[in-house]
Every structure is written in structure tokens, then in C-alpha cells.
Scaffold this active site. Structure first.
Site, PDB file in Angstrom:
ATOM      1  N   TYR A  83      -2.228  -1.269  10.534  1.00 18.33           N
ATOM      2  CA  TYR A  83      -2.111  -1.480   8.913  1.00 18.33           C
ATOM      3  C   TYR A  83      -1.054  -0.938   8.429  1.00 18.33           C
ATOM      4  O   TYR A  83      -0.455  -1.538   7.503  1.00 18.33           O
ATOM      5  CB  TYR A  83      -3.438  -0.586   8.533  1.00 18.33           C
ATOM      6  CG  TYR A  83      -3.633  -0.901   7.152  1.00 18.33           C
ATOM      7  CD1 TYR A  83      -4.274  -2.071   6.534  1.00 18.33           C
ATOM      8  CD2 TYR A  83      -3.265   0.061   6.161  1.00 18.33           C
ATOM      9  CE1 TYR A  83      -4.521  -2.165   5.226  1.00 18.33           C
ATOM     10  CE2 TYR A  83      -3.581  -0.079   4.736  1.00 18.33           C
ATOM     11  CZ  TYR A  83      -4.104  -1.228   4.465  1.00 18.33           C
ATOM     12  OH  TYR A  83      -4.011  -1.390   2.828  1.00 18.33           O
ATOM     13  N   SER A 108       0.697  -1.087   0.051  1.00 16.97           N
ATOM     14  CA  SER A 108       0.090  -0.279  -0.107  1.00 16.97           C
ATOM     15  C   SER A 108       0.825   1.318   0.046  1.00 16.97           C
ATOM     16  O   SER A 108       2.073   1.116   0.315  1.00 16.97           O
ATOM     17  CB  SER A 108      -0.843  -0.049   1.263  1.00 16.97           C
ATOM     18  OG  SER A 108      -1.446   1.465   1.363  1.00 16.97           O
TER      19      SER A 108
HETATM   20  P1  NAD Z   1     -11.525  -5.973   0.388  1.00 17.38           P
HETATM   21  O1  NAD Z   1     -11.908  -5.914   1.801  1.00 17.38           O
HETATM   22  O2  NAD Z   1     -12.480  -5.828  -0.587  1.00 17.38           O
HETATM   23  O3  NAD Z   1     -10.956  -7.452  -0.011  1.00 17.38           O
HETATM   24  C1  NAD Z   1     -10.006  -8.136   1.220  1.00 17.38           C
HETATM   25  C2  NAD Z   1     -10.300  -9.324   0.840  1.00 17.38           C
HETATM   26  O4  NAD Z   1      -9.618 -10.192   1.893  1.00 17.38           O
HETATM   27  C3  NAD Z   1     -11.777  -9.780   1.431  1.00 17.38           C
HETATM   28  O5  NAD Z   1     -12.508 -10.389   0.536  1.00 17.38           O
HETATM   29  C4  NAD Z   1     -11.741 -10.473   2.558  1.00 17.38           C
HETATM   30  O6  NAD Z   1     -12.637 -11.476   2.944  1.00 17.38           O
HETATM   31  C5  NAD Z   1     -10.214 -11.177   2.532  1.00 17.38           C
HETATM   32  N1  NAD Z   1      -9.758 -11.671   3.893  1.00 17.38           N
HETATM   33  C6  NAD Z   1      -9.633 -10.837   4.987  1.00 17.38           C
HETATM   34  N2  NAD Z   1      -9.019 -11.435   6.101  1.00 17.38           N
HETATM   35  C7  NAD Z   1      -8.917 -12.896   5.577  1.00 17.38           C
HETATM   36  C8  NAD Z   1      -8.158 -14.004   6.160  1.00 17.38           C
HETATM   37  N3  NAD Z   1      -8.065 -14.006   7.237  1.00 17.38           N
HETATM   38  N4  NAD Z   1      -8.247 -15.135   5.076  1.00 17.38           N
HETATM   39  C9  NAD Z   1      -8.566 -15.116   4.085  1.00 17.38           C
HETATM   40  N5  NAD Z   1      -9.153 -13.851   3.290  1.00 17.38           N
HETATM   41  C10 NAD Z   1      -9.061 -12.945   4.046  1.00 17.38           C
HETATM   42  O7  NAD Z   1     -10.350  -4.827   0.225  1.00 17.38           O
HETATM   43  P2  NAD Z   1      -9.504  -4.621  -1.074  1.00 17.38           P
HETATM   44  O8  NAD Z   1      -9.332  -3.322  -0.998  1.00 17.38           O
HETATM   45  O9  NAD Z   1      -9.927  -5.422  -2.274  1.00 17.38           O
HETATM   46  O10 NAD Z   1      -7.956  -5.024  -0.404  1.00 17.38           O
HETATM   47  C11 NAD Z   1      -7.182  -6.038  -0.993  1.00 17.38           C
HETATM   48  C12 NAD Z   1      -5.773  -5.667  -0.528  1.00 17.38           C
HETATM   49  O11 NAD Z   1      -5.255  -4.518  -1.090  1.00 17.38           O
HETATM   50  C13 NAD Z   1      -5.718  -5.705   0.805  1.00 17.38           C
HETATM   51  O12 NAD Z   1      -4.462  -6.481   1.330  1.00 17.38           O
HETATM   52  C14 NAD Z   1      -5.520  -4.407   1.242  1.00 17.38           C
HETATM   53  O13 NAD Z   1      -4.600  -3.943   2.505  1.00 17.38           O
HETATM   54  C15 NAD Z   1      -4.692  -3.545  -0.080  1.00 17.38           C
HETATM   55  N6  NAD Z   1      -4.940  -2.399  -0.327  1.00 17.38           N
HETATM   56  C16 NAD Z   1      -6.069  -1.724  -0.612  1.00 17.38           C
HETATM   57  C17 NAD Z   1      -6.497  -0.386  -0.811  1.00 17.38           C
HETATM   58  C18 NAD Z   1      -7.703   0.237  -0.921  1.00 17.38           C
HETATM   59  O14 NAD Z   1      -7.643   1.559  -0.744  1.00 17.38           O
HETATM   60  N7  NAD Z   1      -8.742  -0.425  -1.055  1.00 17.38           N
HETATM   61  C19 NAD Z   1      -5.306   0.421  -0.842  1.00 17.38           C
HETATM   62  C20 NAD Z   1      -3.865  -0.002  -0.652  1.00 17.38           C
HETATM   63  C21 NAD Z   1      -3.702  -1.530  -0.554  1.00 17.38           C
END
Ligand code: NAD
Length: 263
Positions: free
Chosen positions: A154, A141
Site C-alpha cells: 500500500y 495518502s
Molecule cells: P473504500 O474501500 O470504501 O473504497 C474503495 C473503492 O474502490 C471501493 O468501492 C472498491 O470497490 C473500489 N475498488 C477497489 N478495487 C477496484 C478495482 N479493481 N476496480 C474498480 N474499483 C475498485 O475505501 P476509501 O477509504 O473510500 O478509499 C478510497 C481511496 O482513498 C483509496 O485509494 C484509498 O487508498 C484512499 N485513502 C483512504 C484512506 C482511509 O483512511 N480510508 C486514507 C488515505 C487514502
């Protein structure tokens, strides 16, 4: 249309915003997919929409060693091996300064975002060695390269996976295994909705709404908007494909210029 032809990709967090966008794009580009997440119904829906000839799923909590080994084994037995690991599952935790941050939430964020990624590598790397190489992409991130007030768990987790990526890249290179991180700025998914709602509630001021909170976050991004999941998935595709054959140990920003300016 064939940038991942013949490749098998394991994707964790596959029913979330970014994971699902990556799954769809990777399938379009010819990959076979082993999808991992917590909710079976959501996984079944994604597999159904992509096609069972292209995608399989395993319900697993990425923090659990046995379940992690099991989803790797399931991918190998369904598709014959693993070429790509997208270690993408993550949680945001809560918003609070360090003195007020709940210890159990800190532990859970580190467990999912760091231990979960480490376990994925621990069990995927031997399978990739057997295959003669592969590509691992970890979702970090912008919070992995700079501070974020009230998001200590985080932020720490997203910095930690950069250290993990660099170590794994050095260990993997002799085996033809490349390892990189993708570092998005705020992206339009459930995770940002949760963060916006928590930030808005903390203001306790009727003039601050989820919409104004979102606007103020977007204004700190030079391109003046959030990214969308497909824009992140396209970088993941590049790093997963042979087009990035000389790229390993790197941090790949998908951040609308966020990291270019002062923080
Ligand atoms: P999201 O919440 O839509 O997706 C995250 C997924 O991870 C969910 O489907 C959830 O069920 C799954 N998950 C959580 N805990 C889990 C576990 N213990 N075992 C298996 N699966 C698990 O969010 P997203 O935005 O799609 O996030 C995906 C990645 O991107 C994450 O690592 C997040 O930190 C990173 N990220 C997101 C953003 C943003 O702004 N959305 C920015 C930078 C990084």
C-alpha cells in the site's frame, strides 16, 4: 452550489466511502457524473440516490485496459466529454512485514492502486485534450509521504502515484490539464475498519480491541481523530474546480496535522 456547473467528472471507486462522498458533493455543485466501481448493485444505488439525470455508471475493474478505456468512452458518449477525473479506487492489501507479505497480494495492490491510476490517466488524458483541458485528482495518502510498517504494498503504491502525478502534471500543463494528489490520513471508511481489524488480530491479546487500536491510531493525529469522507471530498472539489486554476503538480494533505510532526 455551482462550483462544478457544466463539468463532467469521472470518479473511480465511486461506491466506497470517499468516492461516494465526492460523488454527492460534486453533484450538489452541478457536475454530471460517470461513476466507476466493481459492484453493479452498489453503483445503481448511488446513481438512483443522486438521480439519473446527473449520474451514470460503468462496472469496471480499473486494472483492466479494455474496461478502463470502456468507462472513459461511456462517460464521453453519455455526457459529451470529460473535465474531471478522480482516480480514487484503491485497496489496502494485508498487514505483514516484507518477508511475510504474500506476493500475490503485493501484485494486486500495485495493480489496483498504481496500474489502475495509470490506465485511468492513459485513457482520460486524450479526452481532456479534446476538451481543451481538465483537472485530474489522484487519491494518494499520508502513506504516500512516509513509511507504514506492515503495509509495504500500500505504502509503495501511494508513493508511486505521486511520481505519476508529477509526470502527468508536466505532460498535461501545455494542454491545460492540471494533476494533483489528495493525501488523507485515516478516514472513517471500510478501509480503516479492515486495517484496524487486521492490526487487532495480529496482537492476539484480549486487552487490544478494534476500539483501542483505533484510539491509538487517532492519538497519532494532532487533531486527535480520524477524518470523515466529506472532509476529503471538499479538498477534491477545490482541486476539481476552477478555484484551483493555478494548482498543478501538488500534494494536498487532508490529515489533521499528521504530516506536520515527527513520524
Ligand atoms: P473504500 O474501500 O470504501 O473504497 C474503495 C473503492 O474502490 C471501493 O468501492 C472498491 O470497490 C473500489 N475498488 C477497489 N478495487 C477496484 C478495482 N479493481 N476496480 C474498480 N474499483 C475498485 O475505501 P476509501 O477509504 O473510500 O478509499 C478510497 C481511496 O482513498 C483509496 O485509494 C484509498 O487508498 C484512499 N485513502 C483512504 C484512506 C482511509 O483512511 N480510508 C486514507 C488515505 C487514502
Amino acid at each position: 452550489m455551482d462550483r462544478l456547473e457544466g463539468k463532467v467528472a469521472v470518479i473511480t471507486g465511486a461506491t466506497g466511502g470517499i468516492g461516494q462522498a465526492a460523488a454527492r458533493l460534486f453533484a450538489e455543485e452541478g457536475a454530471s457524473l460517470a461513476l466507476v466501481d466493481l459492484d453493479e448493485g452498489a453503483l445503481q444505488e448511488v446513481v438512483r440516490s443522486i438521480g439519473e439525470d446527473r449520474a451514470s455508471y460503468t462496472v469496471a475493474d480499473v486494472t483492466d485496459p479494455d474496461q478502463s478505456q470502456a468507462y472513459i468512452n461511456a462517460a464521453v458518449s453519455r455526457w459529451g466529454g470529460i473535465d474531471v477525473l478522480l482516480a480514487n479506487a484503491g485497496i489496502e492489501g494485508t498487514l505483514a512485514t516484507i518477508p511475510d507479505y504474500p506476493i500475490d497480494v503485493f501484485d494486486r495492490v500495485i495493480a489496483v492502486n498504481v496500474r489502475g491510476v495509470w490506465l485511468a490517466l492513459k485513457y482520460a488524458v486524450p479526452a481532456m485534450r479534446e476538451r481543451g483541458g481538465g483537472s485530474i485528482v489522484i487519491t494518494s495518502s499520508t502513506a504516500g509521504i512516509g513509511g507504514t510498517p506492515e503495509m509495504s504494498a500500500y505504502n509503495t503504491s501511494k508513493h508511486a502515484v505521486i511520481g505519476l502525478m508529477r509526470t502527468a502534471a508536466l505532460e498535461g500543463a501545455p494542454h491545460g490539464i492540471r494533476v494533483n494528489t489528495v493525501n488523507p490520513a485515516p478516514i472513517e471508511t471500510r478501509m480503516m475498519r479492515s486495517i484496524e481489524e487486521q492490526r487487532t488480530a495480529a496482537f492476539d491479546d484480549a486487552s487490544v480491541t478494534v476500539e483501542t487500536t483505533k484510539q491509538s491510531v487517532a492519538e497519532r493525529i494532532p487533531l486527535r481523530r480520524y477524518g470523515n469522507p466529506e472532509e476529503v471530498a471538499r479538498m477534491m472539489l477545490f482541486l476539481s474546480s476552477d478555484e484551483s486554476s493555478f494548482c498543478t503538480g501538488g500534494i494536498y494533505m487532508v490529515d489533521g496535522g499528521r504530516s506536520a510532526g515527527s513520524r
